[in-house]
Structures are given as C-alpha cells and as structure tokens.
Design an enzyme around this catalytic site. Structure first.
Site, mmCIF file in Angstrom:
data_model
loop_
_atom_site.group_PDB
_atom_site.id
_atom_site.type_symbol
_atom_site.label_atom_id
_atom_site.label_comp_id
_atom_site.label_asym_id
_atom_site.label_seq_id
_atom_site.Cartn_x
_atom_site.Cartn_y
_atom_site.Cartn_z
ATOM 1 N N ASP A 13 -24.713 32.152 42.573
ATOM 2 C CA ASP A 13 -23.639 31.739 41.664
ATOM 3 C C ASP A 13 -23.417 32.733 40.528
ATOM 4 O O ASP A 13 -23.301 32.342 39.364
ATOM 5 C CB ASP A 13 -23.936 30.348 41.077
ATOM 6 C CG ASP A 13 -24.327 29.335 42.116
ATOM 7 O OD1 ASP A 13 -23.789 29.402 43.240
ATOM 8 O OD2 ASP A 13 -25.175 28.465 41.837
ATOM 9 N N GLU A 185 -14.784 24.189 44.403
ATOM 10 C CA GLU A 185 -15.680 24.159 43.243
ATOM 11 C C GLU A 185 -15.690 25.523 42.578
ATOM 12 O O GLU A 185 -14.908 26.411 42.926
ATOM 13 C CB GLU A 185 -17.099 23.766 43.692
ATOM 14 C CG GLU A 185 -17.670 24.671 44.769
ATOM 15 C CD GLU A 185 -18.916 24.110 45.423
ATOM 16 O OE1 GLU A 185 -19.283 22.944 45.159
ATOM 17 O OE2 GLU A 185 -19.538 24.843 46.219
#
Length: 538
Positions: A13, A185
């Site tokens: 991420d 997301e």
C-alpha cells in the site's frame, strides 16, 4: 536502471509524496509495531527507512488486534510546511463487516515529533487527504458498514476537514462507485490541468488487483473512467514475475516528470501448474512489496510508459542527487540500546515487559511471555523475509526449568501459521532439548518431542540456530559449537507462509523470521540472543 521492487519484503500500500528534492513512501504495517514505515529517497531508486511514527501505545494501541488487523493503507502527504499522515487501525476482520478507527497525525519533520492522533471517524478505511489550491482540506475514503456485508461495490466519499477545529464538517458526498471489476478502495485525488484525477485500487488485493483512474472537472464529480482501461495491472500477464500490481499513488518530480508507486508481489512458482490457474501464478511468501514506474500523460490521461503492466526494471529518474544503496544483508550484534529499524514486534512496543538490550551488553534479552498463538503479549522480535533464498542465523543462551518455557527461532506469518525451532525442557530426562513445532491453519505438528530427542549437551552454553530458505522449501539447522551445522530432517513449505495459502478474510502481511521467548508457566524466564544475521542468496 531502477529494479523492482524498490522496497523488498512485506511493504504494501505505498503512498508517495515529495517535498523539494526529497521523496517519501509510507507503507502498511498491519499488526506489526511500530505502525507505518516511511522510507526516504532522493533518486527514486534507493530507499532508506526514515521514520516509524506510530511508536507508542498512546499513538497506537493494537493489543488484541486480529491477524492482518492494525495499520491499513497509510496516506502520506506534504502541505503547508508539514507532513500529514492518515491511517486506519482495523479492530475487527472476521465478522459480517470489517471495523476500524481512522486517525490523522502531523509533523514538521519526517522523524517527528508527530502530533497526537486526531480521530477521523470509523465509517470506512483507506483514508487520504486532498489539499485544495484554496487551502481547504478534503477527506477521501472508502465507506464500509452493515450494507456492505456481501456487496463488493463500495462508494468512495469526500468530506471537508476543518484544520482549525480538527474535525470533519459539512456533508459526506459519494463521488465514485467503481467499475464492474468491483472492490473499489484506496482513493487518492490529484489535480492537473483543470481536472481532478481519482486513483483507486480495484479487483481485490490478490492477482486480480489493478489501479483504476477516473477524472472530473469538479471535485465532487461526476467522474468518468479512463477509456484506456486499467492504469496498471498484471492480471492479463500470468507469466509476469511481478504479480498483484495495484494500489497506486502518484508523484511529480521537480522537473515535471510523473511516477507511480504501487504494491506488487514476487510469487514462488509451482512447476507444472498452468499459469492461468490461480495457484499456477504461485504463492507470495514475501508478501506485497513496493514497486515504481513512469507515467506519461496522453490526451489528458495518465498512462504507464511502455504498457500498463509491472516491470522488473525501468530507466533511472533524472535527478541531481544519488542516494546510497542499502545493504540487503543484515547483521546485528545487539550493541545498540534500541532495536535496529528492520526489527518489529507484534502489536505492542518493545519494552521492559518484553526484554532488554542493556541488561547484558551485546545481547538481546527476551523475557518469556505469551506463545506465538497470542494476539496480546508476545516476546517476538522479527524481520521480514526479503528474498526467496536466504539464511538467517542466531545464537542464544537459555535455561528453561519446565515444559511451558521455550526460546528460539521462528518463521512466522500469523498466529495460525508459523514454525518454531526452540530450546525446551524435557521433564523425563531433565535435559534441555531442541524441538520443532509447526502450526498450519491452527493445526499443530510436533517433532523431536518423544522418540527422537535432540538433547543439548550440558556444556553447551550458546546454541546456534539457523533457517535455510530455498525457494519453495526451508529447513532449520542447529550447532553446538558454532562451526558444524546439523540440519533437522524436516523440510517445510515456504509457500505456506503466504497470503495466498492463508486466504480467507485476513491475508495481508508476509513471512517474517524472528526471535521468540515464551513462558506460560508464570515462573519467569529469559533468553539471551548474542547475534543475528540475514544473508540473501538470491
């Protein structure tokens, strides 16, 4: 050339930002403490750990957090003379829907001090902050709640953040519901040439992962999806040695060039299995790592230079600076008073409760606490697997007094999946023994506990323990004199310590090799580790 991944081992991420000639990437840490790892570079090629900001219980309390809970998708930005860091602390995973708490911290310098966490609500995850040209701040995230229990389509929402009041204000506005790929997301908003560009991750964080880009003339939309398809993905390339590409963020260099950082994995391949099958793509024991690529703008849309797939190498960025490369080997003689940055603990900080680096010079002392099954107080100090082939070695002194005490070397994915070679006390022979325990999806296997005891000679004070990882498999070794190494005749599967094998509702980390000491008897014990080395072979 820049080689991918640029940050090896479990570092998913990635969110990149720049101030001047300095670049910073923040990565997720999940249940590993301290929370959030921030890396620094001046050339986009060589990266060095610069900060782990969530380093106290007051900043981050994860005791009892589930596996793959904790810190998800930190978003790092720089504006108004300071760094802004948003993150989610996920408290519930294995439930009808996930539940976490979102926070914001700020700092003038990347190494702190960081402000006290500002609560930002619990209504979703993957928050980021858009800094508008007029000085306003906008909070962007993916919603999650009861109606999402079985709905993979999730809204990306925006709400204004009042800096002076330190709270969200105004209405929450839904701006994007994703594409047919679903599982939308990780939103980030950028403004360029009059357009607002929204980057999201879609497809889930496994092999189907991708980066989707949409744009709008106004912050609140409507957003149109790029006609060029996904900005980045490897789903269409099953033979690519880099897989799972997705979850991207953009940065512009001082010279006006653009780059994207993204998560990517290097799977271990299974010989003879078709690449189109999921397991044919392999299993990623190193977890999700950090990659980078170049961006070019074509007809008002960002595109990956050379095609929208992950690449093992890309040309180096034009830069006035050259960062020093970090050694991929690790050696720690435990001569410092604090843990080196490559070490992390599980859920709680390293403190006198867990051990000490000063009670015995040149040794890491670990006190016996919970077992490797616990989500509360483990005395585990571990570092990431960064290579498919490596040898990790340590030496320890340990004198257990009952069968509930142990200390040794572990290879760990989560509380339900690990292996552990340890010194234990055999109550029949009243001797110290070497034993191996393997927990695989909560099913335990025990080796050298009854028929084939590996008794440690009484005159051996410092025992050598080693793990030799060789691609799909690994084996533990031991030494009584530090010279001759004997291999335990149990070959273990490295690929089982992977997101792909774990699967289920929480599978977001990667394999670690760690030092551990347990005592569930309550009598008290400690183990002294005199050194640790990690030597990559590939």
């Amino acid at each position: 050339m820049i080689s991918n991944p640029i940050i090896k081992g479990f570092h998913p991420d990635p969110c990149i930002c720049r101030t001047g000639d300095d670049y910073y990437i923040a990565t997720s840490t999940f249940e590993w403490f301290p929370g959030v790892r921030i890396f620094h570079s001046q050339d986009l090629k060589n990266w060095k750990l610069a900060s782990m900001p969530l380093d106290t219980v007051e900043m981050l309390d994860m005791k009892g957090n589930p596996d793959s809970g904790g810190i998800w998708a930190p978003a790092l930005s720089y504006s108004d003379g300071q760094f802004w860091l948003l993150y989610t602390d996920v408290k519930v995973i294995d439930a009808p829907w996930k539940n976490g708490r979102n926070y914001l911290v700020t700092a003038k310098n990347i190494d702190g001090p960081w402000s006290e966490p500002i609560p930002m609500g619990n209504g979703g995850f993957d928050p980021s902050l858009f800094h508008s040209e007029d000085g306003k701040k906008y909070y962007v995230y993916r919603t999650w709640g009861p109606r999402n229990h079985s709905d993979p389509n999730n809204d990306i929402v925006v709400q204004e953040y009042d800096v002076s009041a330190k709270k969200l204000v105004g209405e929450r506005v839904s701006i994007f519901s994703g594409t047919d790929v679903k599982y939308t997301e990780a939103p980030h908003i950028y403004k360029k040439d009059g357009y607002y560009y929204l980057l999201t991750a879609e497809g889930g964080t496994s092999f189907e992962h991708r980066v989707t880009v949409a744009r709008a003339k106004h912050l609140y939309g409507p957003y149109e999806v790029s006609p060029n398809g996904p900005l980045l993905s490897t789903w269409h390339e099953p033979n690519n040695p880099l897989q799972k590409a997705g979850h991207g963020s953009l940065v512009e260099t001082p010279d006006g060039d653009w780059y994207i950082t993204y998560l990517v994995s290097r799977p271990l391949r299974f010989p003879g299995r078709p690449r189109l099958a999921r397991w044919g793509r392999g299993a990623c024991s190193l977890g999700r790592e950090t990659g980078i690529d170049r961006i070019e703008w074509v007809d008002g849309w960002p595109n990956i230079v050379g095609g929208n797939s992950a690449k093992l190498t890309i040309p180096e960025a034009p830069t006035r600076y050259q960062s020093e490369p970090e050694s991929e080997a690790i050696y720690d003689d435990f001569s410092k008073s604090t843990l080196q940055g490559h070490w992390q603990t599980l859920r709680i900080p390293f403190s006198d409760k867990l051990g000490s680096l000063i009670e015995r010079a040149g040794h890491l002392r670990l006190r016996g606490n919970d077992s490797l099954l616990s989500t509360f107080e483990q005395s585990t100090v571990a570092t990431r697997w960064r290579h498919h082939e490596f040898i990790a070695t340590t030496h320890l002194e340990f004198t257990p007094t009952n069968f509930q005490q142990s200390a040794g070397l572990c290879c760990y994915y989560n509380t339900s999946n690990w292996s552990y070679v340890a010194v234990e006390f055999d109550e029949v022979t009243q001797k110290r023994c070497i034993r191996l325990m393997v927990v695989d999806k909560q099913i335990a296997s025990f080796y050298f506990y009854e028929d084939e005891l590996l008794v440690i000679p009484d005159d051996v004070e410092s025992l050598g323990l080693r793990v030799n990882v060789q691609g799909l498999h690994y084996q533990y070794q031991y030494s009584f004199d530090g010279i001759e190494w004997l291999t335990l005749p149990i070959k273990l599967d490295a690929w089982r310590l992977s997101d792909d094998y774990i699967d289920g509702r929480g599978f977001f980390t990667g394999a670690f090799v760690g030092l551990h000491c347990a005592d569930i008897s309550g009598f008290g014990c400690h183990a002294d580790f005199s050194e640790f080395s990690y030597e990559p072979r590939s």
